[in-house]
Design a protein around this motif. Sequence first.
Motif, mmCIF file in Angstrom:
data_model
loop_
_atom_site.group_PDB
_atom_site.id
_atom_site.type_symbol
_atom_site.label_atom_id
_atom_site.label_comp_id
_atom_site.label_asym_id
_atom_site.label_seq_id
_atom_site.Cartn_x
_atom_site.Cartn_y
_atom_site.Cartn_z
ATOM 1 N N UNK A 1 63.268 30.033 77.737
ATOM 2 C CA UNK A 1 62.390 31.145 78.108
ATOM 3 C C UNK A 1 61.658 31.736 76.903
ATOM 4 N N UNK A 2 61.980 31.242 75.719
ATOM 5 C CA UNK A 2 61.329 31.761 74.507
ATOM 6 C C UNK A 2 61.825 30.993 73.296
ATOM 7 N N UNK A 3 61.726 31.626 72.154
ATOM 8 C CA UNK A 3 62.055 30.997 70.870
ATOM 9 C C UNK A 3 63.505 30.487 70.815
ATOM 10 N N UNK A 4 63.646 29.292 70.231
ATOM 11 C CA UNK A 4 64.976 28.710 69.988
ATOM 12 C C UNK A 4 64.954 28.121 68.584
ATOM 13 N N UNK A 5 65.604 28.797 67.651
ATOM 14 C CA UNK A 5 65.613 28.346 66.257
ATOM 15 C C UNK A 5 67.045 28.102 65.794
ATOM 16 N N UNK A 6 67.185 27.224 64.804
ATOM 17 C CA UNK A 6 68.502 26.959 64.231
ATOM 18 C C UNK A 6 69.483 26.503 65.297
ATOM 19 N N UNK B 1 69.141 27.902 52.318
ATOM 20 C CA UNK B 1 70.096 27.144 51.507
ATOM 21 C C UNK B 1 71.149 26.410 52.315
ATOM 22 N N UNK B 2 70.906 26.259 53.633
ATOM 23 C CA UNK B 2 71.875 25.611 54.522
ATOM 24 C C UNK B 2 71.276 24.354 55.140
ATOM 25 N N UNK B 3 72.035 23.684 55.991
ATOM 26 C CA UNK B 3 71.481 22.602 56.806
ATOM 27 C C UNK B 3 71.848 22.845 58.266
ATOM 28 N N UNK B 4 71.136 22.230 59.199
ATOM 29 C CA UNK B 4 71.484 22.383 60.609
ATOM 30 C C UNK B 4 72.859 21.750 60.847
ATOM 31 N N UNK B 5 73.871 22.593 61.056
ATOM 32 C CA UNK B 5 75.242 22.087 61.123
ATOM 33 C C UNK B 5 75.786 21.963 62.532
ATOM 34 N N UNK B 6 74.938 22.225 63.541
ATOM 35 C CA UNK B 6 75.390 22.146 64.919
ATOM 36 C C UNK B 6 74.895 20.908 65.640
ATOM 37 N N UNK B 7 74.660 19.842 64.872
ATOM 38 C CA UNK B 7 74.188 18.593 65.467
ATOM 39 C C UNK B 7 72.689 18.389 65.353
ATOM 40 N N UNK C 1 75.860 5.180 61.538
ATOM 41 C CA UNK C 1 77.158 5.180 62.234
ATOM 42 C C UNK C 1 76.972 5.708 63.652
ATOM 43 N N UNK C 2 78.056 5.743 64.410
ATOM 44 C CA UNK C 2 77.979 6.259 65.786
ATOM 45 C C UNK C 2 77.772 7.775 65.771
ATOM 46 N N UNK C 3 77.405 8.336 66.923
ATOM 47 C CA UNK C 3 77.058 9.770 67.017
ATOM 48 C C UNK C 3 78.196 10.669 66.545
ATOM 49 N N UNK C 4 79.413 10.420 66.980
ATOM 50 C CA UNK C 4 80.525 11.317 66.641
ATOM 51 C C UNK C 4 80.840 11.299 65.145
ATOM 52 N N UNK C 5 80.746 10.119 64.543
ATOM 53 C CA UNK C 5 80.959 10.039 63.086
ATOM 54 C C UNK C 5 79.823 10.751 62.355
ATOM 55 N N UNK C 6 78.607 10.573 62.847
ATOM 56 C CA UNK C 6 77.438 11.233 62.245
ATOM 57 C C UNK C 6 77.586 12.754 62.304
ATOM 58 N N UNK C 7 78.095 13.261 63.424
ATOM 59 C CA UNK C 7 78.298 14.704 63.566
ATOM 60 C C UNK C 7 79.333 15.205 62.562
ATOM 61 N N UNK C 8 80.355 14.392 62.308
ATOM 62 C CA UNK C 8 81.390 14.787 61.344
ATOM 63 C C UNK C 8 80.829 14.795 59.911
ATOM 64 N N UNK C 9 80.008 13.802 59.599
ATOM 65 C CA UNK C 9 79.359 13.748 58.270
ATOM 66 C C UNK C 9 78.521 15.021 58.073
ATOM 67 N N UNK C 10 77.762 15.373 59.103
ATOM 68 C CA UNK C 10 76.912 16.577 59.054
ATOM 69 C C UNK C 10 77.768 17.826 58.803
ATOM 70 N N UNK C 11 78.929 17.922 59.479
ATOM 71 C CA UNK C 11 79.825 19.086 59.315
ATOM 72 C C UNK C 11 80.333 19.201 57.883
ATOM 73 N N UNK C 12 80.620 18.058 57.264
ATOM 74 C CA UNK C 12 81.131 18.086 55.884
ATOM 75 C C UNK C 12 80.073 18.626 54.920
ATOM 76 N N UNK C 13 78.846 18.124 55.057
ATOM 77 C CA UNK C 13 77.766 18.624 54.186
ATOM 78 C C UNK C 13 77.480 20.100 54.460
ATOM 79 N N UNK C 14 77.549 20.483 55.730
ATOM 80 C CA UNK C 14 77.299 21.878 56.103
ATOM 81 C C UNK C 14 78.343 22.799 55.462
#
Length: 711
Positions: A107-112, A142-148, A263-276
Motif C-alpha cells: 500500500x506504500x513504501x517498503x524499504x530495507x 554501514x549495513x547490508x540487507x540481512x533479511x534475505x 550455493x543453495x538458497x538456505x546456505x546463501x541466506x546463512x552466508x548473508x547472516x554471517x556478513x550482516x
Amino acid sequence: MSAIKYEKNADNIVILTLDSSGQSANTMNAEFRDALNDVSQKLKAETDLKGIIFRSAKKTFFAGGDLDELIQVQPEHATEFFKMIEKLKADLRTIETLGVPVVAALNGTALGGGWELALGCHYRIAINDPKSKFGLPEVTLGLLPGGGGIVRMVRLLGLQNAFPFLMEGKQFGVDQAKSLGLVHDTAENQQELLDKAIVWVKANPKSQQPFDVKGYKIPGGDPKTPAVAQVLAIAPAMLRDKTKGCYPAPEAIMAAAVEGAQVDVDTALRIESRYFTQLAIGQIAKNMIGTFWHGLNAIKSGASRPADVARWQATKVGVLGAGMMGAGIAYSTAIKGIPVILKDVSVENAEKGKAYSQKLLDKRVSQGRMTAEKRNQVLALITATADAADLQGCDLIIEAVFENQELKAKVTQEAEQYLAEGGIFASNTSTLPITGLATASKDAKNFIGLHFFSPVDKMQLVEIIKGKQTSAETLAKAYDFVQQIAKTPIVVNDSRGFFTSRVFGTFIQEGMRLLAEGVHPAKIEMAALKAGMPVGPLAIQDEVSLTLTEHVASETRKALQAEAKDLAKTPVDEVVHTMIHELNRKGKAAGAGFYEYPEHGKKHLWQGLDRWQKDHDISEQEMIDRFLFVQALDTLRCYEEGVLESVIDANVGSIFGIGFAPWTGGAIQFLNQNGIERSLQRSEELAQKYGERFNPPPYLKEKAQQKQIIQ
C-alpha cells in the motif's frame, strides 16, 4: 497485542495485517519477530490453506529493521544476534515454501526489511502511487540487507543488475519496480489492492518462488559463467578504488552476493547472516546509524529550532546577487513552488542567473524527470530584475553578494525597506560575522545568516547563523524556510568563519602545510581520500581559488588588528603567496592552480609543485590522522566555545558541509568512536610533533578523565 493480525477468510486465504503497536510504521522489532514466529507455526498447522496475503494497517507497507536495537549490538552479542537473524529468516522461509501462493499487497513504501519481506512473497502488487519507494538502502548506514535481500535480489535480477540496488542502496518507484519485474501488478486503492491479491491467489493454487523451481538459473549466469567471471575479476578492485577501504559494507555485500550465488538458497541466506552480523557488531555501522538516521531525524523534527514559535512558510523570497550562489538559491527556492525575485545590478546579470535555473530544468526535462510544462511553471516563478522595488512584499530576502562588509551593508539597506511585515533578512556569508553585518540592518533581531554551500542545487546543508541580537522567532522562520526547500539546517552561533568555513579551512591548510613540509602532492591527495574525505585538499583549494583564501586571510587579519590581536604568518601563507604572486597560479577558475586543467583532458597535478618537494619521511597513516584530528579537534573547540550548541549539528554539519569522512559518523563522533582516552593521547602526540593546532581542548581532557563520550 500482536504486530501481525491473523485473519482467515471464507476462501481459506489467510490475510496477515502488519500493525506494529505504538509506532507510526512497521519495523522488524522484537514484537514483529515474535509475531512472525507465531504466524509461521500457525500457518504450518493449517489443514486447508489456500494462500497468504501480507498487507499493512499503516500508511506505508513496512519501514525496515529496528535501528534502535541494531545500534546496541556489541561484539559479545554476535552469536546471539546471528541466531536471532537466522530464526527470523527461517520463519520467512517457512511461509515462502509452504507450497501455497504468497502475495505482498504494497500500500506504500517498503524499504530495507520491508522490501525483504515483500521479496519473500511470490507475487507483489503495489498501489500506483508516485511517492512510494522500494529498495534496500542498508549500505548507506554501514549495513547490508540481512533479511534475505541479497539472496533474493541476486536470484531475481542477476548479479550485475542487482549490484547497484545492493551496493549503492538505489531506491526505485512503482514504475521501475514493474519494469524490473519486481512488482507484478498495480492497483489504484486499498480495496482494489486486496481484491487483486485474492484473485491472484485463487488463480494460482500451487505456487513457489521462481528460484525454488528445479533447474532455475540466475539471470545472466552464476559467478562461474565466463561473462560474469570476467566482471567479477575486476569488480573488487573497482570497488576498493571507490571506497578507499573506509566502508566495509559494500565489500561485504559483494562477497555475500557472489558466494551466495554459488550455493543453495538456505546456505546463501546463512552466508548473508554471517556478513550482516559482522557489520552490525562493528563500529562503522554504529557511527553511520547514529548520524545518518538518528541525527538527521532529530534535525528533521526540529532539534535546534525554538519549540515555542509557530510553524512558518515563506511566500515570496528575494535573492540579492545573481552569481553562482544567488542563482542556485533562486533555483532551489523556485523548484519548491515559492516565487523568487532575483536582483542584480543589471537586468542582464539577473537574467544570466535565471538562465542557470533554465539549464538545470532543461536537463531534468531531457532525462524525463520533469515535464516541459512543469519546467515553464518553475521558471515563471523567478523574476529577474535590477529594480529593488520589485522586492516589495518579500517575507524573506537573502543577500548573496561578494564577501565584502561594505557591499553587503549597501545592498542590505537598499533592499530591507521592501520586506513584508514580519519578514526576515538573511546574509549568505561564509565567513563574515553576522553581528557585524547586522549593524547595517534597521532591526538586528530580524537579521540572520543562511550559509548555503556550492553548488546549491546539489548541496543539502544550510548553516543557520544566529547573530547576538537575532530573535528566536527569526531563527525559527529561517529553520522552517530551509526545511521548506528540502534542505538540512544546522544552527550555530556567530563567530568568524562560524563552524563549517572555519573547520573546512583547517583541512585545506593541513594539505598545504604537508606540501610546504616537502611531501609529494600526490601522496597528500591520496592520504586525504584514504581518510574518507571526498576530495584532496589541494584539489579543493583550487576549486575555492587561492585568491579567495588570500582575501579571507587578509580580512581576518584586519579584523583581528582592530581588536588589537595578531595572526602569525604560517607556511600556508607562503605557499598561497608564492602560487598567486610568483607563479600566477590562482586556482581552477583561472585555469591554473595546484592542478593543470587541459582543455581536452583530465586535470592532473602541476609538475612545478616539486619546488617544495624534499625527502620527507611521513607515513600515510600519520597524514590521515593529521587530516582527521585537525578537523575533529577544531570542531570540538567550536562546541566548547559555544559556536556549536549540539553534537548532532556538529556531526551532521561536518559531513554534509565540510565532507568530513562519513564512515566516522562526523567530526565529534570520530573522537568518540576512537575512544576518548585514545583520542586525547593521539592529539597530544600530534601536538608535540606538529604544533599547537593539535592541542587537545580542555573539554576533551575533562571527558577522558570522566571516561565519558561527548554527547
